[in-house]
Each structure stands twice: as structure tokens, then as C-alpha cells.
Design an enzyme around this catalytic site. Structure first.
Site, PDB file in Angstrom:
ATOM      1  N   ARG A  44     106.510 -23.779   4.919  1.00  0.00           N
ATOM      2  CA  ARG A  44     106.396 -23.553   6.359  1.00  0.00           C
ATOM      3  C   ARG A  44     105.570 -24.686   6.977  1.00  0.00           C
ATOM      4  O   ARG A  44     104.354 -24.702   6.884  1.00  0.00           O
ATOM      5  CB  ARG A  44     105.729 -22.206   6.631  1.00  0.00           C
ATOM      6  CG  ARG A  44     105.505 -21.894   8.109  1.00  0.00           C
ATOM      7  CD  ARG A  44     104.784 -20.564   8.262  1.00  0.00           C
ATOM      8  NE  ARG A  44     104.466 -20.298   9.649  1.00  0.00           N
ATOM      9  CZ  ARG A  44     103.383 -20.767  10.279  1.00  0.00           C
ATOM     10  NH1 ARG A  44     102.508 -21.515   9.628  1.00  0.00           N
ATOM     11  NH2 ARG A  44     103.175 -20.480  11.547  1.00  0.00           N
ATOM     12  N   SER A 116     111.400 -12.054  10.578  1.00  0.00           N
ATOM     13  CA  SER A 116     110.125 -11.501  11.047  1.00  0.00           C
ATOM     14  C   SER A 116     110.372 -10.424  12.102  1.00  0.00           C
ATOM     15  O   SER A 116     111.043 -10.673  13.104  1.00  0.00           O
ATOM     16  CB  SER A 116     109.249 -12.601  11.660  1.00  0.00           C
ATOM     17  OG  SER A 116     108.849 -13.525  10.687  1.00  0.00           O
ATOM     18  N   LYS A 146      97.887 -19.125  11.759  1.00  0.00           N
ATOM     19  CA  LYS A 146      99.005 -19.297  12.684  1.00  0.00           C
ATOM     20  C   LYS A 146      98.466 -19.249  14.099  1.00  0.00           C
ATOM     21  O   LYS A 146      98.019 -18.197  14.583  1.00  0.00           O
ATOM     22  CB  LYS A 146     100.055 -18.204  12.459  1.00  0.00           C
ATOM     23  CG  LYS A 146     101.355 -18.440  13.218  1.00  0.00           C
ATOM     24  CD  LYS A 146     102.374 -17.376  12.863  1.00  0.00           C
ATOM     25  CE  LYS A 146     103.679 -17.619  13.628  1.00  0.00           C
ATOM     26  NZ  LYS A 146     104.664 -16.554  13.385  1.00  0.00           N
TER      27      LYS A 146
END
Length: 217
Positions: A44, A116, A146
Site C-alpha cells: 500500500r 473496505s 492513514k
């Protein structure tokens, strides 16, 4: 590779932004985690990452080789084209990323698909998408990994989402050695972590804690 819910038990997520913007450090720490028994890895590259497209491709190829060597499923976040290009096993799609239907059209039958979902209405939509293999729900707890993370769900809301979902759920966000047992006690299939592993002073021990918590849940 065929999806199995056990892949979600000890799921590591990360990119160069999680290792001081140092791709070499990401590779080293990821390999240590793979050696220690993580059950899936998701590349990611987000947030403060400053890698070029060519650098992302090279790093994804290197991570693909590592995960293949250790026979651990390899997912790429929000980029099914990159996932297909490097021979990844799966792709993970967020609510703020491209439309899930577009990803399914390109990836179905070629990649495992994670999605998600942090609200009941999102879970209800996912239940209608047979191509989705698993759901990622979070952040369960406040997280620094995040920058654009939604407000923390908390454990009671995680229980609700897991109950509603027809696909296995992996919890993510703010999970630590202190709360992983309570997180897994909600009935989810596993826990996904970033900082818990990449900021650990002893990655092997941390992964062992994850696997032990999963086996006891």
C-alpha cells in the site's frame, strides 16, 4: 491462488511511507515478517509516499518475489493494473478509491478482491458482489498510519459489521498487542496491521503474538 479466510489471520499492510520512505527497509522488514509467519501482505503506497511510478513498479516486483518465495498471498492496494502487471494474487479496493464495479470487471477471475466497508450500507452492497472475497473494516481504533482515516469504529460496531457481512472480515486500524485479542474476539477472521509490525523492535515476536491471538480467538 484461491482465497481462503485463513489468509486474513495475520495480515500485514505497508509501503515505503511506513519505513521512513526507505524501500530497502520495507523489503527487509517485510521479509522478516514473512519468515515469522504472516498470512498475507498488502503493498500500500499511499499518504506521504514520494515514489515515482517506475519506483513503485520495481518495489512491487521485489515484494512479489519475496511473497512468492515464502508462499504468502500478495495483494496490492487500489491498483489492479499494477497487481496484474506483477502477477499479484489480489487487489484491495477502498471506498475512496475507484469504483468497485470497475475493479471487478478487470480483475474477476484473475485476482482475489478485498473491499473496505466501514458502514452497514456498504456491507449490504458488498453482500451483493459475489466477486468480493473479503471485507476490510476499520479503523477499529484511532490510527496514525492513514492520514485520511475515518473516525474509529470501536469494537461494538465491528461486531455489527462482521455480523452483517456475508464475506469474512479483517479488522484494521490502531491494532496493537494490547487490543488484538479483544479485536479478534469480535468474531472477525483476522487482524491487519501496519505500525504494530513495522514499528516493532522485534518483528518475529510481534508476528508470533498475532498468530497466537488468532489461534486463541
Amino acid at each position: 491462488m484461491k482465497f481462503e479466510p485463513t489468509m486474513l489471520q495475520a495480515y500485514l499492510v505497508g509501503g515505503s511511507q511506513d519505513t521512513h520512505h526507505n524501500p530497502a527497509e520495507l523489503l527487509t522488514k517485510t521479509e522478516e515478517a514473512l519468515q515469522s509467519g504472516i498470512t498475507a501482505f498488502q503493498y500500500r503506497e499511499k499518504g506521504s509516499s514520494n515514489l515515482s511510478a517506475d519506483q513503485r513498479l520495481k518495489l512491487a516486483q521485489q515484494l512479489r518475489e519475496l511473497t512468492r518465495h515464502y508462499r504468502v498471498p500478495f495483494f496490492i492496494d487500489d491498483d489492479e493494473e499494477l497487481a496484474l502487471a506483477v502477477g499479484a494474487d489480489g487487489v484491495h479496493v477502498g471506498q475512496k478509491d475507484q469504483r468497485i464495479e470497475q475493479v471487478i470487471q478487470r480483475a474477476q477471475g484473475k485476482l482475489m478482491i478485498g473491499y473496505s466497508c466501514n458502514r452497514p450500507v456498504q456491507i449490504e452492497k458488498a453482500n451483493q458482489l459475489a466477486a468480493v472475497d473479503y471485507i476490510g473494516s476499520g479503523p477499529v481504533f484511532p490510527t496514525q498510519s492513514k492520514a485520511d482515516a475515518d473516525p474509529a469504529l470501536g469494537l461494538s460496531r465491528l461486531v455489527l459489521l462482521n455480523r452483517l457481512s456475508e464475506q469474512p472480515v479483517v479488522a484494521i486500524g490502531g491494532i496493537t498487542a494490547d487490543n488484538i485479542a479483544a479485536t479478534l474476539a469480535t468474531g472477525v477472521a483476522g487482524a491487519a496491521v501496519i505500525s504494530m509490525v513495522f514499528q516493532s523492535d522485534d518483528i518475529s515476536q510481534t508476528v508470533h503474538q498475532m498468530l497466537t491471538a488468532s489461534s486463541q480467538s
